[in-house]
Design a protein around this motif. Structure first.
Motif, PDB file in Angstrom:
ATOM      1  N   ALA A 180       0.830  -1.210   0.000  1.00  0.00           N
ATOM      2  CA  ALA A 180       0.000   0.000   0.000  1.00  0.00           C
ATOM      3  C   ALA A 180       0.861   1.255   0.000  1.00  0.00           C
ATOM      4  O   ALA A 180       0.562   2.234  -0.710  1.00  0.00           O
ATOM      5  N   ILE A 181       1.938   1.246   0.779  1.00  0.00           N
ATOM      6  CA  ILE A 181       2.837   2.403   0.808  1.00  0.00           C
ATOM      7  C   ILE A 181       3.465   2.620  -0.565  1.00  0.00           C
ATOM      8  O   ILE A 181       3.573   3.761  -1.061  1.00  0.00           O
ATOM      9  N   LEU A 182       3.880   1.533  -1.233  1.00  0.00           N
ATOM     10  CA  LEU A 182       4.484   1.666  -2.556  1.00  0.00           C
ATOM     11  C   LEU A 182       3.485   2.214  -3.568  1.00  0.00           C
ATOM     12  O   LEU A 182       3.847   3.016  -4.443  1.00  0.00           O
ATOM     13  N   LEU A 183       2.221   1.795  -3.467  1.00  0.00           N
ATOM     14  CA  LEU A 183       1.206   2.311  -4.384  1.00  0.00           C
ATOM     15  C   LEU A 183       0.944   3.789  -4.128  1.00  0.00           C
ATOM     16  O   LEU A 183       0.749   4.563  -5.073  1.00  0.00           O
ATOM     17  N   GLU A 194      12.576   9.271   2.721  1.00  0.00           N
ATOM     18  CA  GLU A 194      12.544   9.775   4.104  1.00  0.00           C
ATOM     19  C   GLU A 194      11.641  10.990   4.250  1.00  0.00           C
ATOM     20  O   GLU A 194      11.206  11.296   5.374  1.00  0.00           O
ATOM     21  N   ASP A 195      11.358  11.690   3.150  1.00  0.00           N
ATOM     22  CA  ASP A 195      10.530  12.892   3.247  1.00  0.00           C
ATOM     23  C   ASP A 195       9.096  12.587   3.665  1.00  0.00           C
ATOM     24  O   ASP A 195       8.413  13.475   4.201  1.00  0.00           O
ATOM     25  N   TYR A 196       8.623  11.366   3.442  1.00  0.00           N
ATOM     26  CA  TYR A 196       7.253  11.033   3.831  1.00  0.00           C
ATOM     27  C   TYR A 196       7.099  10.992   5.346  1.00  0.00           C
ATOM     28  O   TYR A 196       5.984  11.156   5.861  1.00  0.00           O
ATOM     29  N   TRP A 197       8.184  10.765   6.086  1.00  0.00           N
ATOM     30  CA  TRP A 197       8.126  10.675   7.556  1.00  0.00           C
ATOM     31  C   TRP A 197       8.770  11.877   8.248  1.00  0.00           C
ATOM     32  O   TRP A 197       8.608  12.028   9.462  1.00  0.00           O
ATOM     33  N   HIS A 198       9.494  12.707   7.537  1.00  0.00           N
ATOM     34  CA  HIS A 198      10.181  13.825   8.180  1.00  0.00           C
ATOM     35  C   HIS A 198       9.163  14.822   8.718  1.00  0.00           C
ATOM     36  O   HIS A 198       8.116  15.062   8.114  1.00  0.00           O
ATOM     37  N   VAL A 205      -0.829  10.142   5.194  1.00  0.00           N
ATOM     38  CA  VAL A 205      -1.436   8.997   4.511  1.00  0.00           C
ATOM     39  C   VAL A 205      -0.472   7.813   4.482  1.00  0.00           C
ATOM     40  O   VAL A 205      -0.873   6.660   4.618  1.00  0.00           O
ATOM     41  N   ILE A 206       0.816   8.087   4.350  1.00  0.00           N
ATOM     42  CA  ILE A 206       1.832   7.037   4.321  1.00  0.00           C
ATOM     43  C   ILE A 206       2.457   6.838   5.689  1.00  0.00           C
ATOM     44  O   ILE A 206       2.659   5.704   6.146  1.00  0.00           O
ATOM     45  N   ALA A 207       2.757   7.940   6.397  1.00  0.00           N
ATOM     46  CA  ALA A 207       3.490   7.845   7.662  1.00  0.00           C
ATOM     47  C   ALA A 207       2.684   7.162   8.758  1.00  0.00           C
ATOM     48  O   ALA A 207       3.262   6.582   9.687  1.00  0.00           O
ATOM     49  N   ASP A 208       1.338   7.207   8.674  1.00  0.00           N
ATOM     50  CA  ASP A 208       0.514   6.572   9.698  1.00  0.00           C
ATOM     51  C   ASP A 208       0.375   5.073   9.498  1.00  0.00           C
ATOM     52  O   ASP A 208      -0.144   4.379  10.382  1.00  0.00           O
ATOM     53  N   ILE A 209       0.802   4.538   8.341  1.00  0.00           N
ATOM     54  CA  ILE A 209       0.659   3.102   8.101  1.00  0.00           C
ATOM     55  C   ILE A 209       1.677   2.318   8.926  1.00  0.00           C
ATOM     56  O   ILE A 209       1.333   1.354   9.611  1.00  0.00           O
ATOM     57  N   MET A 210       2.931   2.723   8.865  1.00  0.00           N
ATOM     58  CA  MET A 210       3.971   2.065   9.656  1.00  0.00           C
ATOM     59  C   MET A 210       5.111   3.044   9.878  1.00  0.00           C
ATOM     60  O   MET A 210       5.276   4.001   9.099  1.00  0.00           O
ATOM     61  N   MET A 547      -3.070  -9.127  22.707  1.00  0.00           N
ATOM     62  CA  MET A 547      -1.650  -9.118  22.388  1.00  0.00           C
ATOM     63  C   MET A 547      -1.405  -8.878  20.896  1.00  0.00           C
ATOM     64  O   MET A 547      -0.370  -8.344  20.512  1.00  0.00           O
ATOM     65  N   SER A 548      -2.372  -9.307  20.057  1.00  0.00           N
ATOM     66  CA  SER A 548      -2.178  -9.167  18.611  1.00  0.00           C
ATOM     67  C   SER A 548      -2.481  -7.773  18.104  1.00  0.00           C
ATOM     68  O   SER A 548      -2.246  -7.477  16.933  1.00  0.00           O
ATOM     69  N   GLN A 549      -3.065  -6.895  18.999  1.00  0.00           N
ATOM     70  CA  GLN A 549      -3.418  -5.566  18.529  1.00  0.00           C
ATOM     71  C   GLN A 549      -2.163  -4.728  18.279  1.00  0.00           C
ATOM     72  O   GLN A 549      -1.230  -4.723  19.083  1.00  0.00           O
ATOM     73  N   LYS A 550      -2.191  -4.034  17.182  1.00  0.00           N
ATOM     74  CA  LYS A 550      -1.032  -3.241  16.799  1.00  0.00           C
ATOM     75  C   LYS A 550      -0.982  -1.941  17.597  1.00  0.00           C
ATOM     76  O   LYS A 550      -2.006  -1.283  17.788  1.00  0.00           O
ATOM     77  N   LYS A 551       0.186  -1.579  18.074  1.00  0.00           N
ATOM     78  CA  LYS A 551       0.360  -0.349  18.827  1.00  0.00           C
ATOM     79  C   LYS A 551       0.200   0.854  17.912  1.00  0.00           C
ATOM     80  O   LYS A 551       0.766   0.901  16.824  1.00  0.00           O
ATOM     81  N   GLN A 552      -0.629   1.800  18.356  1.00  0.00           N
ATOM     82  CA  GLN A 552      -0.885   2.966  17.540  1.00  0.00           C
ATOM     83  C   GLN A 552       0.356   3.856  17.457  1.00  0.00           C
ATOM     84  O   GLN A 552       1.022   4.096  18.461  1.00  0.00           O
ATOM     85  N   TYR A 553       0.634   4.306  16.276  1.00  0.00           N
ATOM     86  CA  TYR A 553       1.809   5.145  16.061  1.00  0.00           C
ATOM     87  C   TYR A 553       1.472   6.588  16.398  1.00  0.00           C
ATOM     88  O   TYR A 553       0.515   7.165  15.861  1.00  0.00           O
ATOM     89  N   VAL A 554       2.246   7.171  17.311  1.00  0.00           N
ATOM     90  CA  VAL A 554       2.056   8.554  17.734  1.00  0.00           C
ATOM     91  C   VAL A 554       3.135   9.398  17.076  1.00  0.00           C
ATOM     92  O   VAL A 554       4.331   9.189  17.325  1.00  0.00           O
ATOM     93  N   PRO A 555       2.755  10.340  16.233  1.00  0.00           N
ATOM     94  CA  PRO A 555       3.776  11.134  15.539  1.00  0.00           C
ATOM     95  C   PRO A 555       4.506  12.060  16.498  1.00  0.00           C
ATOM     96  O   PRO A 555       3.948  12.555  17.476  1.00  0.00           O
ATOM     97  N   ARG A 556       5.761  12.280  16.221  1.00  0.00           N
ATOM     98  CA  ARG A 556       6.577  13.184  17.030  1.00  0.00           C
ATOM     99  C   ARG A 556       6.203  14.627  16.735  1.00  0.00           C
ATOM    100  O   ARG A 556       5.991  14.990  15.577  1.00  0.00           O
TER     101      ARG A 556
END
Length: 616
Positions: A180-183, A194-198, A205-210, A547-556
C-alpha cells in the motif's frame, strides 16, 4: 596434347571437375610426365565411385561436351592427391516433404508475382458481461494474488534469517501494508523516501501506516527466492523468477482478443550490478534496463511475457529441433504464440525486430497464426520491388507489391519508404490517409494499402501498457537490481487490472474511474482490509488490549526552526488541557507550552527549562 580437344565447350548441364582434396594445390604438375594419352579411350562410371559417366548422358549432352568429334585423350590414373571428381553446379532438387510441419521447400526458389492476396476474416471478440462490476481491490487481487503475498513474506523472513541470524518476523498483512505504501508513493511523488516521515514534510497517509524504520527494514530484506538455489540453475533471473511465473499464470487467464501484438519492453535500470542482464536500446524512453518480450491485445492488456537473458533465455522452454534453428525473433514469436487459446483465428502484429519471410511461414505452418509486420530493408533484398528512389518520384501514397506462397511484400511511400510483410491481408480494399503537401500547402488524400491501417490500429497495445505503467510508477531505486523488476510487476498488475475493470464497465454501460483513483482505492484497501481497527484514546483497565493488537503510532511533535526558536520575540507560556513531556529536560512533564514554538516546557518557579530552551 591438343588444348582445343581437352578444353572443349562445357556442357550446359553443368558438370564440373574439382579436386577431391581441395587442400592440394591446383598448380602441382609434377606428375605430368607419367600421363600417357590414349585417343581410343572413353570414360565410364565405376561401381565404387560417384563419378558421372558419359554413357548415362543424352546424345545432345555428349555432343556439347566437346567442340571436336575426337574423343578426349586417355590418361593414366593420377595420384590420389590430384584426382578429380565431377559435381553438378545446378541447384539440388527440392527433396523436402511438402507435408512437413514447417511446410517450407528450402531448395525451391521463390517466385514473386505482382498479385494481391486474400483478406483473412478475423472474428469479432465477444466477452460475456459480468453480473456486476467488482471493486478495484478484487480486480487487483486477480493478478497479485494472496499466494504471491504469502510467498514474499516467507522469502523475506528466510532471507533476513540468513543475513541476521534472526528473521524480522513479517506477515502477509504487513506485506500488504508495505505494498500500500508503494502504491501511494507512485501517486504522491516526493524527492526522497525519508521525506514522507520527516517532521517538516510529513505525509500522514503514508506515515501513519507504519514507522519509517520498519518500512526501511522491510525494504532492505524483501526477497522473492532462496539464494541457495543460485548454483544449481542456469536462470539468471532466479531472484525474481517465482513472482514473474505467478504473474504470467494469472495474465494467461485473462480473455484476449483475436488481434494481438508482440514487442519488447524496457524496465529502467542504470546500475551495473546486474552485469550483462542490462540491455541498451537507443530508440526507447528508458534506454538502459532489463528487456522483456510481451504479447498484448490492442487494448493494452498484456497476456504473456518472457524475460530476456541472452543465450539461456529459453532454458525452461521445450523447443523442437526445427524451432531451435530459427532466428531469435522467429523463436520469440513462436514461444509467445504457443500460449494463445485460439491461434487459428488470431492475427499477430510485429515490428521489424521480429518480422521475416521465414518467421511468417513458420508461425503459420506450426501454429496457424497469421502475421502482419514491418520488415527491415535487408530482409527483403531478394524480393523484386522497385527501389526507394523510384518510389519517391511517384509521390506520397505510391506503393509496390509482390507475393509468393501466400505472403505479400509491400513497399509504401509515406514520409519515407516502409516495407511490410503479411499473410493476413493485402492491398485491397484501398483506403486514404491525409498527408501534408508542400506544393499545395494543404493536406491531401493519398492512397493507402489495407494492411497499413490494420497495422497502425493494433500494433500499439504494448506501447499503451508502457504509458500506463509510467504514469504512476513505483519508486524502486536500489542497489539490488531485482527491485525495479518487482516495481514493474506491481505497476503492471495495477494497469492490467484497471484495463479489465474498464472493459467490464463498458460491457455494463457504467462510467469507470480514472487510473489514479483506481490505484488509490487499491492502496487504501490494502492498508485496512483484514486488519483490526485501532481504538482511539486510552483503553480501560477492565478490558486490556489483546496481544495481537497493533500499537498505535504517535507522531513526534514538530520542532521549530532555530531562527524562530532563538529570536526572543513572542515566546509566551500557554496552558494546555493535555500534558506532555518537556522538550528540554528528559524527565519533565508539563501542561505549559510555548505559544510560538508549540512545544511542552517545564514552567517552575524559576522557569529554568522555559528560559534555557529559548537561549542559544
Amino acid at each position: 596434347m591438343d588444348t582445343k580437344i581437352f578444353y572443349g565447350a562445357r556442357p550446359r548441364s553443368v558438370l564440373a571437375l574439382i579436386p577431391e582434396n581441395p587442400q592440394e594445390s591446383d598448380g602441382d604438375l609434377s606428375d605430368d610426365d607419367d600421363q600417357i594419352e590414349d585417343p581410343d579411350y572413353l570414360p565410364t562410371q565405376t561401381e565404387d565411385s560417384g563419378e558421372t559417366s558419359f554413357e548415362s548422358m543424352d546424345e545432345e549432352d555428349i555432343v556439347s561436351t566437346s567442340s571436336s568429334s575426337k574423343p578426349p585423350p586417355r590418361k593414366k590414373k593420377m595420384k590420389e592427391k590430384n584426382s578429380l571428381k565431377t559435381v553438378s553446379l545446378e541447384e539440388p532438387e527440392d527433396t523436402s516433404d511438402p507435408t512437413s510441419p514447417l511446410g517450407l521447400n528450402k531448395g525451391r526458389e521463390k517466385i514473386w508475382k505482382h498479385e494481391d492476396i486474400g483478406t483473412f476474416q478475423v472474428p469479432d471478440s465477444r466477452f460475456e458481461p459480468p453480473d456486476a462490476v467488482k471493486t478495484p481491490f478484487q480486480y487487483f487481487k486477480t493478478l497479485f494474488t494472496d499466494k504471491m503475498i504469502e510467498h514474499i513474506a516467507q522469502q523475506t523472513n528466510l532471507y533476513s534469517a540468513q543475513e541476521l541470524g534472526d528473521p524480522i518476523k513479517t506477515s502477509p498483512q504487513e506485506i500488504e501494508e508495505f505494498l500500500a505504501i508503494l502504491l501511494f508513493m507512485g501517486v504522491f511523488s516526493f524527492p526522497s523516501i525519508e521525506d514522507y516521515w520527516h517532521h517538516e514534510s510529513r505525509f500522514s497517509v503514508i506515515a501513519d501506516i507504519m514507522p519509517r524504520k520498519r518500512f526501511r527494514l522491510l525494504r532492505r530484506f524483501i526477497h522473492f527466492n532462496d539464494n541457495q538455489q543460485w548454483d544449481s540453475t542456469p536462470d539468471r533471473f532466479l531472484k525474481i523468477r517465482p513472482l514473474f511465473e505467478m504473474l504470467r499464470e494469472q495474465c494467461l487467464l485473462i480473455p484476449s482478443t483475436y488481434k494481438q501484438s508482440i514487442d519488447e519492453v524496457m524496465v529502467a535500470y542504470k546500475g551495473t550490478r546486474a552485469g550483462t542482464l542490462r540491455q541498451y536500446i537507443a530508440n526507447k524512453p528508458d534506454k538502459w534496463g532489463f528487456k522483456l518480450f510481451c504479447r498484448a491485445s490492442s487494448s493494452g492488456i498484456i497476456h504473456d511475457l518472457l524475460l530476456y537473458q541472452g543465450a539461456s533465455t529459453f532454458f525452461n522452454i521445450a523447443l523442437s529441433e526445427q524451432e531451435q534453428e530459427l532466428t531469435l525473433g522467429a523463436k520469440l514469436v513462436t514461444v509467445l504464440c504457443k500460449t494463445m487459446t485460439q491461434p487459428q483465428l488470431s492475427v499477430v502484429f510485429c515490428d521489424n525486430y521480429f518480422t521475416s519471410f521465414k518467421m511468417i511461414q513458420n508461425v503459420h505452418a506450426n501454429l496457424g497464426v497469421k502475421c502482419i509486420g514491418t520488415v527491415r530493408s535487408n530482409r527483403v533484398s531478394g524480393i523484386p520491388l522497385i527501389t526507394d528512389q523510384q518510389l519517391r518520384k511517384k509521390g506520397h501514397g505510391a506503393f509496390d507489391y509482390r507475393s509468393s506462397d501466400g505472403v505479400i511484400a509491400v513497399k509504401w511511400f509515406d514520409n519515407k519508404c516502409v516495407n511490410l510483410l503479411s499473410n493476413a491481408c493485402g492491398i485491397t480494399p484501398l483506403s486514404t490517409v491525409k498527408r501534408w503537401s508542400k506544393v499545395d500547402k494543404t493536406k491531401i488524400s493519398v492512397p493507402c494499402p489495407s494492411l497499413i491501417p490494420a497495422y497502425n490500429e493494433h500494433m500499439g497495445g504494448i506501447d499503451l501498457s508502457d504509458m500506463l505503467v509510467h504514469m504512476y510508477k513505483t519508486p524502486a531505486k536500489s542497489r539490488r537490481w531485482y527491485l525495479p523488476l518487482f516495481g514493474y510487476i506491481l505497476d503492471l498488475c495495477v494497469s492490467n487490472s484497471w484495463l479489465v475493470y474498464k472493459r467490464d464497465c463498458d460491457l455494463l454501460n457504467e462510467k469507470p474511474i480514472p487510473l489514479k483513483r483506481f490505484r488509490l482505492a487499491v492502496a487504501h484497501t490494502l492498508k485496512q482490509v483484514n486488519k483490526t481497527a485501532s481504538k482511539v484514546g486510552r483503553p480501560s483497565f477492565s478490558s486490556p488490549p489483546p496481544m495481537s493488537q497493533k500499537k498505535q503510532y504517535v507522531p513526534r511533535p514538530t520542532q521549530p526552526q532555530p531562527d524562530v526558536r532563538y529570536d526572543n520575540c513572542g515566546h509566551m507560556p500557554l496552558h494546555s488541557v493535555k500534558r506532555g513531556r518537556c522538550n528540554f529536560c528528559p524527565k519533565g512533564v508539563s501542561r505549559w507550552k510555548c505559544e510560538k514554538c508549540n512545544v511542552f516546557l517545564c514552567l517552575n518557579a524559576n522557569q529554568q527549562c522555559f528560559i534555557a530552551y529559548h537561549k542559544k
